[in-house]
Design a protein around this motif. Structure first.
Motif, PDB file in Angstrom:
ATOM      1  N   THR A   1     -46.410  -0.237 -25.749  1.00 40.11           N
ATOM      2  CA  THR A   1     -46.825   0.829 -26.534  1.00 40.11           C
ATOM      3  C   THR A   1     -47.203   1.594 -25.451  1.00 40.11           C
ATOM      4  O   THR A   1     -47.431   1.749 -24.383  1.00 40.11           O
ATOM      5  CB  THR A   1     -48.076   0.322 -27.219  1.00 40.11           C
ATOM      6  N   PHE A   4     -48.359  -2.174 -34.428  1.00 41.62           N
ATOM      7  CA  PHE A   4     -48.826  -2.321 -33.259  1.00 41.62           C
ATOM      8  C   PHE A   4     -49.393  -3.599 -32.534  1.00 41.62           C
ATOM      9  O   PHE A   4     -49.367  -3.569 -31.315  1.00 41.62           O
ATOM     10  CB  PHE A   4     -49.926  -1.198 -33.260  1.00 41.62           C
ATOM     11  N   SER A  56     -44.613   1.960 -30.412  1.00 42.31           N
ATOM     12  CA  SER A  56     -44.538   0.907 -29.967  1.00 42.31           C
ATOM     13  C   SER A  56     -42.994   0.498 -30.139  1.00 42.31           C
ATOM     14  O   SER A  56     -42.203   0.800 -31.150  1.00 42.31           O
ATOM     15  CB  SER A  56     -45.141  -0.364 -30.603  1.00 42.31           C
ATOM     16  N   GLU A 100     -48.467   6.369 -25.309  1.00 39.01           N
ATOM     17  CA  GLU A 100     -49.028   7.461 -26.186  1.00 39.01           C
ATOM     18  C   GLU A 100     -49.030   8.796 -25.287  1.00 39.01           C
ATOM     19  O   GLU A 100     -48.962   8.597 -23.973  1.00 39.01           O
ATOM     20  CB  GLU A 100     -50.526   6.938 -26.629  1.00 39.01           C
ATOM     21  N   TRP A 120     -44.773   3.954 -35.018  1.00 41.54           N
ATOM     22  CA  TRP A 120     -45.090   5.358 -34.808  1.00 41.54           C
ATOM     23  C   TRP A 120     -46.181   5.713 -35.274  1.00 41.54           C
ATOM     24  O   TRP A 120     -46.461   5.839 -36.815  1.00 41.54           O
ATOM     25  CB  TRP A 120     -43.674   6.075 -34.920  1.00 41.54           C
ATOM     26  N   ASP A 121     -47.433   6.323 -34.592  1.00 46.30           N
ATOM     27  CA  ASP A 121     -48.442   7.031 -35.134  1.00 46.30           C
ATOM     28  C   ASP A 121     -48.547   8.188 -34.588  1.00 46.30           C
ATOM     29  O   ASP A 121     -48.606   8.457 -33.591  1.00 46.30           O
ATOM     30  CB  ASP A 121     -49.586   6.133 -34.944  1.00 46.30           C
ATOM     31  N   ARG A 124     -50.504  14.156 -31.173  1.00 44.28           N
ATOM     32  CA  ARG A 124     -50.833  13.025 -30.498  1.00 44.28           C
ATOM     33  C   ARG A 124     -49.860  11.830 -30.845  1.00 44.28           C
ATOM     34  O   ARG A 124     -49.831  11.800 -32.133  1.00 44.28           O
ATOM     35  CB  ARG A 124     -52.219  12.479 -30.452  1.00 44.28           C
ATOM     36  N   HIS A 125     -49.020  11.393 -29.976  1.00 43.93           N
ATOM     37  CA  HIS A 125     -48.157  10.497 -30.187  1.00 43.93           C
ATOM     38  C   HIS A 125     -48.466   9.035 -29.781  1.00 43.93           C
ATOM     39  O   HIS A 125     -48.707   9.003 -28.698  1.00 43.93           O
ATOM     40  CB  HIS A 125     -46.437  10.851 -29.967  1.00 43.93           C
ATOM     41  N   ARG A 126     -48.158   7.970 -30.580  1.00 44.87           N
ATOM     42  CA  ARG A 126     -48.491   6.605 -30.183  1.00 44.87           C
ATOM     43  C   ARG A 126     -47.089   5.831 -30.712  1.00 44.87           C
ATOM     44  O   ARG A 126     -46.879   5.960 -31.993  1.00 44.87           O
ATOM     45  CB  ARG A 126     -49.848   6.134 -30.476  1.00 44.87           C
TER      46      ARG A 126
END
Length: 741
Positions: A165, A159, A284, A167, A294-295, A280-282
């Protein structure tokens, strides 16, 4: 795909058509009485006393409270926290406080009016964040049922090095299973003979395991028999253990058979449902649209007790990264306690919740980087030889391009899409397409199948037929038919020569629960193995030769039984050699194999009434060998119909922790006129597992419809909606807010 031979007729079809099939409400016993549950009117509190009016004639009633339980006061599951009857601590509205039975069913509701409760109310928790923040402590010391973490690569560093990025946050609501037949049980119990239960259920041995500690009985003193079961969808997996305990306690105290059949409103308000979720998605991506990091945070509302929440969370967690390849992935998953009725098993088992968020987020990111959602997916699909988020190397064929291209071609996507763009400029009926691509693991996660150690038996009869002994239940999905097909193919005989033993813990071995898309692939393979062992025994002892016909086989079985008294073979589950799972670190082969799918929804959105109609739905999936085209297509069609309800119709409404729309008149589900034209296609690439190469598909079709439909709504309206169910009023709010901006 065309079936290689004519599909078999449903094994139990004639009995159900003619009405000879006996459901639990069709069953009666001499001197049978009826039971009812006294339920908590508050979501959280301390039960001080139950007062039975002295001015009411209780002589013909049987009353059971927690002090009447001869053994342990809990339902045996992963955690033994769910009480059979409340002793003091109340954790949800509708929790069982006492049981009342009477020969006349109509007397029961009147009797409840003459019972007064002394309860000290306590502040409840209804919200995920309130539970996480420990606004009140309602379960152990932190309100957390279970957490999992998946780590692959170095997410944080990836990241930091990324230029792009994004989210977003997504929500899914509860969903009612809405099986056709309500929960029902009949029990007989006494101190000498033990407990026998007949019921509408999915998992006989779950109930068997639950009843033993409650009644302090050995295994041979507890018997569970499945009656005809009118649907389950997971709703009759863990909950029937509670109802079985209630009827059996009343039967033990009254020394009479006891029947309890829930009304529809009681069933809807007081049984498990699909877990609500927040994701919740984050992510790049690089300049070309390749995913770099991917978090994901995935949280479930578990309700008041643990039930199967950890297993639901596990599958949702593992499926959250979807069918995409990324070097750096992190998934943090948690399920928390609230003071709502316990949530539990439901078709898809956590995957529909996490996949909804993932597939909506894929469309969202594609839009941000000005890339077509289909092309964005194609750039990032996992391929053979690459690894999943758990580090599992994909060793079977994967071709999502083919799956997608097939549904695009069959839907006439490109031509229709251009037409929709023109029509949408002038019409208040906006049309759009939405895609969802996903996977679903077959069978229990990781080493779960090894832990179950399932067993299946087959035995010959004196008439020369073959009887299959398994605890897998028939509840409308076609298990009896599929097992007959598998056995007949293995033995080279006719399916009419196969008998399916009714699931009864006194007669059949524990072949595991009828859940997790495992019945055909896992248990069916054991059926095949046991049949082959029986055949080889007959050949080895020269009762038949290798090239036998049906008549010779029948005579061989008869002759063997005349000589040896019986012929019976057992098959035990053995873990595939390539499946290695690290439960502590959540790494390895999560599933022996996956089903792969691409679903496409076509919708019309009325911008004046805010109604959404799914007009066509295209479902293409690779599921190994299709054993019965009609049954397989039926599974997909049924799952898509449920998915349509999950997406745009079915909303569980709560008021102070109790479901208030617990009737068919106000819990809205799609009718036959609301279900779209469903076009089903199968691919058969990978046939390394299951009988003849068949994979499990029961849960798969629940995963894709909701995100595909919401993606289509966005395609039609250009509005990103992040929660389901999306009712007309929800769409109206989003559209009005969009206009204001």
């Amino acid at each position: 795909m065309n079936a290689s031979k004519k599909d078999s007729l449903r094994k139990e079809g004639i009995s159900k058509i003619t009405g000879s099939a006996k459901y639990i409400d069709d069953m009666n016993f001499p001197e049978m009485i009826h039971g009812i549950t006294l339920r908590s009117p508050v979501p959280r509190g301390v039960l001080k006393n139950i007062n039975f009016s002295k001015n009411y004639d209780w002589d013909d009633f049987t009353i059971v409270t927690a002090k009447d339980i001869p053994g342990k006061n809990y339902i045996t599951m992963i955690e033994n926290d769910w009480p059979v009857l409340v002793e003091s601590k109340i954790n949800h509205h509708g929790e069982a406080l006492a049981l009342v039975a009477h020969p006349e069913k109509l007397m029961l509701n009147d009797a409840l009016k003459h019972i007064e409760l002394e309860i000290e109310e306590l502040p409840p928790l209804y919200d995920i964040d309130d539970s996480l923040n420990r606004k009140e402590i309602i379960w152990r010391d932190d309100n957390t049922f279970k957490t999992y973490t998946i780590n692959k690569g170095d997410v944080d560093s990836a990241f930091q090095e990324s230029k792009h990025t994004f989210e977003a946050e997504y929500f899914t609501g509860a969903q009612e299973q809405l099986y056709i037949e309500n929960n029902g049980m009949i029990s007989i119990a006494n101190k000498d003979e033990g407990v026998t239960v007949w019921g509408s259920l999915q998992c006989p041995y779950y109930i068997h395991s639950a009843l033993m500690p409650i009644f302090d009985l050995p295994a041979d003193k507890v018997r569970v028999v499945q009656a005809e079961t009118g649907g389950g969808f997971g709703g009759k997996e863990e909950f029937p253990s509670l109802l079985a305990a209630h009827t059996a306690l009343l039967a033990l105290k009254s020394n009479k058979p006891v029947k309890m059949i829930y009304s529809r409103s009681e069933d809807m308000a007081n049984t498990t449902k699909r877990h609500p979720s927040r994701s919740r998605h984050r992510m790049s991506v690089d300049d070309d649209g390749k995913i770099l990091a991917w978090d994901i945070e995935f949280i479930l509302d578990g309700g008041a007790y643990f039930t199967l929440s950890s297993v639901v969370l596990s599958r949702g967690c593992i499926h959250a990264p979807g069918p995409y390849f990324c070097e750096n992935v992190r998934v943090n998953a948690t399920t928390v306690a609230t003071n709502k009725f316990p949530y539990g098993a439901f078709r898809g088992f956590g995957a529909p919740q996490s996949i909804f968020a993932t597939e909506r987020f894929m469309d969202f990111v594609a839009k941000q980087i000005h890339l077509d959602p289909i092309e964005f997916r194609k750039k990032n699909f996992i391929k053979k030889g690459q690894t999943t988020a758990t580090g599992q190397t994909i060793n079977e064929k994967v071709d999502f391009d083919l799956l997608i291209n097939s549904v695009l071609e069959k839907s006439d996507f490109h031509k229709k899409r251009e037409l929709f763009k023109l029509e949408n400029k002038t019409s208040h009926i906006k049309k759009g397409f939405g895609l969802a691509t996903f996977i679903h693991g077959a069978g229990f996660t990781g080493s779960g199948e090894a832990y179950l150690a399932s067993v299946v038996g087959v035995q010959g009869t004196k008439e020369g037929k073959i009887e299959i002994l398994a605890s897998s239940t028939e509840m409308g999905q076609g298990k009896n038919t599929i097992f007959s097909t598998i056995a007949a193919d293995a033995l080279n005989i006719d399916e009419t020569d196969i008998i399916i033993a009714n699931p009864d813990t006194a007669k059949v071995p524990d072949s595991g629960p009828t859940v997790a898309s495992r019945t055909c692939m896992v248990v069916g393979e054991l059926v095949k193995s046991a049949c082959l062992s029986l055949k080889q025994t007959l050949i080895g002892e020269k009762f038949i030769t290798e090239n036998y016909n049906r008549e010779q086989f029948t005579n061989a079985v008869k002759s063997y039984i005349e000589k040896h008294d019986k012929i019976k073979m057992l098959a035990n589950y053995k873990q595939p050699p390539n499946v290695h799972w690290d439960e502590e670190n959540y790494q390895g082969e999560a599933y022996a194999t996956y089903a792969w799918a691409a679903y496409l929804a076509e919708v019309e959105v009325n911008t004046e009434t805010y109604e959404t109609k799914v007009t066509n739905f295209y479902a293409n999936q690779e599921i190994g060998k299709v054993l019965n085209q009609t049954l397989a297509a039926g599974q997909i069609e049924g799952g898509v119909a449920q998915g349509v309800g999950y997406a745009i119709y079915e909303k569980v409404k709560y008021d102070n922790g109790v479901m208030i729309n617990n009737q068919m008149t106000n819990y809205i589900m799609p009718t036959a006129t609301d279900v779209p034209n469903i076009h089903v296609f199968f691919e058969e690439w990978n046939q390394s597992y299951g009988p003849g190469g068949a994979k499990g598909i029961g849960e798969l079709p629940m995963d894709g419809p909701a995100p595909a439909i919401l993606n289509a709504v966005e395609d039609a309206t250009h509005i990103h909606i992040n929660s389901i169910p999306m009712l007309p009023e929800d769409l109206m709010d989003h559209m009005e807010n969009h206009l204001e901006k």
